[in-house]
Design an enzyme around this catalytic site. Structure first.
Site, PDB file in Angstrom:
ATOM      1  N   MET A   1       3.017  51.628   7.186  1.00 22.46           N
ATOM      2  CA  MET A   1       3.857  52.127   8.280  1.00 22.46           C
ATOM      3  C   MET A   1       5.281  52.446   7.822  1.00 22.46           C
ATOM      4  O   MET A   1       6.253  51.899   8.359  1.00 22.46           O
ATOM      5  CB  MET A   1       3.844  51.123   9.432  1.00 22.46           C
ATOM      6  CG  MET A   1       2.476  50.978  10.066  1.00 22.46           C
ATOM      7  SD  MET A   1       1.763  52.578  10.512  1.00 22.46           S
ATOM      8  CE  MET A   1       0.363  52.107  11.494  1.00 22.46           C
ATOM      9  N   ARG A   2       5.368  53.297   6.821  1.00 22.65           N
ATOM     10  CA  ARG A   2       6.680  53.790   6.392  1.00 22.65           C
ATOM     11  C   ARG A   2       6.536  55.273   6.080  1.00 22.65           C
ATOM     12  O   ARG A   2       5.479  55.721   5.631  1.00 22.65           O
ATOM     13  CB  ARG A   2       7.129  53.078   5.100  1.00 22.65           C
ATOM     14  CG  ARG A   2       7.663  51.682   5.297  1.00 22.65           C
ATOM     15  CD  ARG A   2       8.040  51.074   3.946  1.00 22.65           C
ATOM     16  NE  ARG A   2       9.156  51.764   3.292  1.00 22.65           N
ATOM     17  CZ  ARG A   2      10.437  51.436   3.457  1.00 22.65           C
ATOM     18  NH1 ARG A   2      10.768  50.425   4.211  1.00 22.65           N
ATOM     19  NH2 ARG A   2      11.390  52.109   2.840  1.00 22.65           N
TER      20      ARG A   2
ATOM     21  N   GLU B   1     -12.962  56.067  10.649  1.00 21.94           N
ATOM     22  CA  GLU B   1     -11.935  56.004   9.587  1.00 21.94           C
ATOM     23  C   GLU B   1     -12.533  55.390   8.326  1.00 21.94           C
ATOM     24  O   GLU B   1     -12.357  55.904   7.216  1.00 21.94           O
ATOM     25  CB  GLU B   1     -10.745  55.149  10.043  1.00 21.94           C
ATOM     26  CG  GLU B   1      -9.921  55.762  11.155  1.00 21.94           C
ATOM     27  CD  GLU B   1      -8.679  54.921  11.466  1.00 21.94           C
ATOM     28  OE1 GLU B   1      -8.053  54.390  10.546  1.00 21.94           O
ATOM     29  OE2 GLU B   1      -8.341  54.794  12.657  1.00 21.94           O
TER      30      GLU B   1
ATOM     31  N   SER C   1      -7.995  46.923   7.337  1.00 24.00           N
ATOM     32  CA  SER C   1      -9.444  47.138   7.405  1.00 24.00           C
ATOM     33  C   SER C   1      -9.855  48.395   6.631  1.00 24.00           C
ATOM     34  O   SER C   1     -10.959  48.441   6.071  1.00 24.00           O
ATOM     35  CB  SER C   1      -9.923  47.202   8.853  1.00 24.00           C
ATOM     36  OG  SER C   1      -9.533  48.400   9.465  1.00 24.00           O
TER      37      SER C   1
ATOM     38  N   HIS D   1      -5.158  58.937   9.362  1.00 23.82           N
ATOM     39  CA  HIS D   1      -4.450  58.949  10.642  1.00 23.82           C
ATOM     40  C   HIS D   1      -5.472  58.926  11.780  1.00 23.82           C
ATOM     41  O   HIS D   1      -6.450  59.671  11.750  1.00 23.82           O
ATOM     42  CB  HIS D   1      -3.567  60.199  10.739  1.00 23.82           C
ATOM     43  CG  HIS D   1      -2.748  60.209  12.001  1.00 23.82           C
ATOM     44  ND1 HIS D   1      -1.626  59.438  12.153  1.00 23.82           N
ATOM     45  CD2 HIS D   1      -2.940  60.858  13.172  1.00 23.82           C
ATOM     46  CE1 HIS D   1      -1.134  59.621  13.367  1.00 23.82           C
ATOM     47  NE2 HIS D   1      -1.912  60.482  14.005  1.00 23.82           N
TER      48      HIS D   1
ATOM     49  N   GLY E   1       6.283  66.122   4.799  1.00 26.96           N
ATOM     50  CA  GLY E   1       6.430  65.993   6.250  1.00 26.96           C
ATOM     51  C   GLY E   1       5.744  64.740   6.761  1.00 26.96           C
ATOM     52  O   GLY E   1       5.176  63.969   5.981  1.00 26.96           O
TER      53      GLY E   1
ATOM     54  N   LYS F   1     -14.171  52.936  13.121  1.00 26.33           N
ATOM     55  CA  LYS F   1     -15.466  53.002  12.439  1.00 26.33           C
ATOM     56  C   LYS F   1     -15.561  54.303  11.621  1.00 26.33           C
ATOM     57  O   LYS F   1     -16.014  54.311  10.476  1.00 26.33           O
ATOM     58  CB  LYS F   1     -16.576  52.988  13.494  1.00 26.33           C
ATOM     59  CG  LYS F   1     -17.636  51.965  13.226  1.00 26.33           C
ATOM     60  CD  LYS F   1     -18.586  51.882  14.366  1.00 26.33           C
ATOM     61  CE  LYS F   1     -19.971  51.640  13.837  1.00 26.33           C
ATOM     62  NZ  LYS F   1     -20.943  51.571  14.925  1.00 26.33           N
TER      63      LYS F   1
HETATM   64  C1  GAR Z   1      -5.514  52.667  11.203  1.00 23.87           C
HETATM   65  O1  GAR Z   1      -6.034  52.976  12.457  1.00 23.87           O
HETATM   66  C2  GAR Z   1      -4.806  53.867  10.608  1.00 23.87           C
HETATM   67  O2  GAR Z   1      -5.447  55.069  10.903  1.00 23.87           O
HETATM   68  C3  GAR Z   1      -3.463  53.788  11.269  1.00 23.87           C
HETATM   69  O3  GAR Z   1      -3.160  52.409  11.258  1.00 23.87           O
HETATM   70  C4  GAR Z   1      -4.363  51.658  11.320  1.00 23.87           C
HETATM   71  C5  GAR Z   1      -4.367  50.658  10.188  1.00 23.87           C
HETATM   72  O4  GAR Z   1      -5.468  49.827  10.289  1.00 23.87           O
HETATM   73  N1  GAR Z   1      -2.488  54.567  10.598  1.00 23.87           N
HETATM   74  C6  GAR Z   1      -1.525  55.243  11.231  1.00 23.87           C
HETATM   75  O5  GAR Z   1      -1.363  55.221  12.434  1.00 23.87           O
HETATM   76  C7  GAR Z   1      -0.606  56.046  10.326  1.00 23.87           C
HETATM   77  N2  GAR Z   1       0.240  56.897  11.116  1.00 23.87           N
HETATM   78  P1  GAR Z   1      -5.953  48.964   9.056  1.00 23.87           P
HETATM   79  O6  GAR Z   1      -4.714  48.209   8.571  1.00 23.87           O
HETATM   80  O7  GAR Z   1      -6.974  48.015   9.629  1.00 23.87           O
HETATM   81  O8  GAR Z   1      -6.509  49.889   8.022  1.00 23.87           O
END
Ligand code: GAR
Length: 200
Positions: free
Chosen positions: A89-90, A173, A13, A108, A142, A171
């Site tokens: 997610m890596r 984000e 998203s 994040h 890091g 929202k």
């Molecule tokens: C989002 O909430 C993003 O902030 C989080 O994964 C979700 C992805 O949603 N990221 C993390 O947690 C990174 N550590 P999306 O695929 O709908 O953008």
């Protein structure tokens, strides 16, 4: 025109929000490539439907550095100026981070440095904070530690569940990620140690 590269693992998203703003001319760039480490990621499918160039790069049986080198090569071939991690997610190895110094953004779902890593919204609820939010930061070597570009605060309500809180954070984000992408593309972010100084 600058080129954006997107890396995602799931729903996508945040990618879609950026893509919408690119299409609307609000982000002065082109999405040159969307890469995923998961073949079935809904975000990858969505990117394909939008007619964007996509690439699934399988991590299977590959060392982290070898995998990252493959991703870096694909991004370089696509002449990407700015890399946006959008639910990727890596953890990136130094090979990746050094290939795009100060040119990788991550979103994040917490006010870093609080609640880094996985399940940030659940961590915030479990801890009992009254405010949480989201952070766009430049990626360094890091985990969730790089200089912060933008943050947005979200109030935690007494009856919040992980889902309801996550939805309100999401929202924000979508709003601040595009804003941060614009600031980066327009060279309005100066990094001074841990801090960024923004030129509006
Ligand atoms: C989002 O909430 C993003 O902030 C989080 O994964 C979700 C992805 O949603 N990221 C993390 O947690 C990174 N550590 P999306 O695929 O709908 O953008």
């Amino acid at each position: 025109m600058k080129n954006i590269g997107i890396l995602l693992s799931g729903r996508g998203s945040n990618f879609e929000a950026i893509a919408r703003n690119v299409a609307a001319g609000k982000i002065p760039a082109k999405i040159a490539l969307v890469i995923s480490n998961r073949e079935q990621a809904p975000g990858l499918k969505r990117a394909r439907q939008m007619g964007l160039k996509t690439l699934f790069i399988s991590p299977k049986g590959k060392e982290r550095e070898a995998y990252d080198q493959e991703v870096v090569t694909a991004l370089k071939v696509a002449k990407v100026d700015l890399v946006c991690l959008a639910g990727f997610m890596r953890i990136l190895s130094p090979v990746f981070v050094r290939a795009f110094p100060g040119r990788i953004l991550n979103i994040h779902p917490a006010l870093l440095p609080a609640f880094p890593g996985l399940d940030a919204q659940k961590q915030a609820l479990d801890y009992g904070v009254k405010f949480t939010g989201c952070t766009v930061h430049i990626v360094d070597e890091g985990m969730d530690t790089g200089p912060i570009v933008l943050q947005a605060v979200v109030t935690v309500l007494d009856d919040d569940t992980e889902e309801s809180l996550s939805a309100r954070i999401l929202k924000e984000e979508h709003r601040i990620y595009s804003e941060a992408v614009c600031l980066m593309l327009e060279d309005k972010v100066r990094i001074e140690g841990r801090r960024t100084v923004l030129r509006q």
